[in-house]
Design an enzyme around this catalytic site. Structure first.
Site, short mmCIF file in Angstrom:
data_model
loop_
_atom_site.label_atom_id
_atom_site.label_comp_id
_atom_site.label_asym_id
_atom_site.label_seq_id
_atom_site.Cartn_x
_atom_site.Cartn_y
_atom_site.Cartn_z
N ASP A 97 0.84 -1.19 0.00
CA ASP A 97 0.00 0.00 0.00
C ASP A 97 0.88 1.25 0.00
OD1 ASP A 97 0.57 0.85 2.74
OD2 ASP A 97 -0.70 -0.80 3.39
N ALA A 98 0.27 2.39 -0.29
CA ALA A 98 1.05 3.62 -0.48
C ALA A 98 1.87 3.99 0.75
CB ALA A 98 0.11 4.77 -0.86
#
Length: 246
Positions: A97-98
């Site tokens: 995820d970011a």
């Protein structure tokens, strides 16, 4: 073998003559044997090699703030910036995820990517998490025993408490699950929300000292280990199209 960079032509001939090269599990006994680079499985001393030179394998230390896609429709920073220098069209194996940094494999080998990314094959991943609060041995045991999440019970394969002081802790977790944001959710469930998360290893691959935002191609040893996993994998169970994000 020479074209794949495994050895010089002369050394490759010596390896064959010594009976150290196999094709599809059979010892090669003739120097002139032809192989299909796309389908035949070649090994030297039992270690698989990739003779298809169109395949590329790149390790990236993904920074935070980058989404795990080659083209983000919302205009966010994506992985395209890290593959521009490669002629091949590479894609990421699994996702981070970011807000999570660390090891991400980029390749154009779809068969290998399927084995590595699908949770049914049980490829382990190790993370270092900086969490809120002082983690104690009882919490470590809870993570090993398993915690209940909204999508079912999950247990870590290994957990190590690396440091705990002044209201923060460093925890190392190893697991083979590919559930979405599973590390963050597990630590939330035991009362220690994640402040920072980095993936340090993925199967036999290790991030090492690779700086954030940098790439490097896999070594022949690393590639051999990955090919060994792929060639030894059975048929997965579950949804073959499942996508996961750590």
């Amino acid at each position: 073998m020479a074209a794949a960079g495994v050895a010089s032509r002369r050394v490759a001939e010596n390896l064959i003559a010594e009976g150290r090269v196999t094709v599809n599990g059979e010892v090669v006994d003739a120097l002139g044997r032809r192989v299909d680079a796309e389908h035949d499985q070649i090994s030297v001393d039992g270690v698989p090699i990739q003779v298809d030179t169109s395949r590329r394998y790149v390790l990236l230390n993904k920074p935070t703030g980058v989404v795990s896609t080659m083209l983000d429709e919302r205009g966010r920073a994506d992985l395209s910036q890290f593959v521009e220098k490669f002629e091949e069209r590479l894609f990421n194996v699994g996702r981070l995820d970011a807000e999570t940094s660390g090891l991400l494999l980029l390749t154009n080998d779809g068969s290998l990517a399927h084995v590595l990314a699908h949770p049914s094959f049980g490829v382990t991943k190790t993370y270092i998490a900086k969490v809120a609060g002082n983690v104690n041995p009882a919490t470590v045991q809870m993570l090993l025993d398993g915690v209940e999440l909204e999508d079912g019970r999950i247990a870590a394969d290994k957990v190590r408490l690396l440091e705990s002081s002044r209201g923060e802790s460093l925890v190392e977790l190893t697991l083979h699950s590919g559930r979405n944001r599973v590390v963050r959710r597990m630590l939330d469930a035991v009362g220690h929300p994640v402040n920072e998360l980095v993936r340090r290893s993925f199967g036999p691959l290790h991030l090492g000292s690779l700086p954030s935002g940098r790439t490097r191609e896999l070594t022949s040893v690393e590639l051999g280990q990955l090919l060994g996993i792929a060639r030894g994998a059975g048929k997965p169970v579950g949804d073959p199209n499942a996508e996961t994000s750590d």
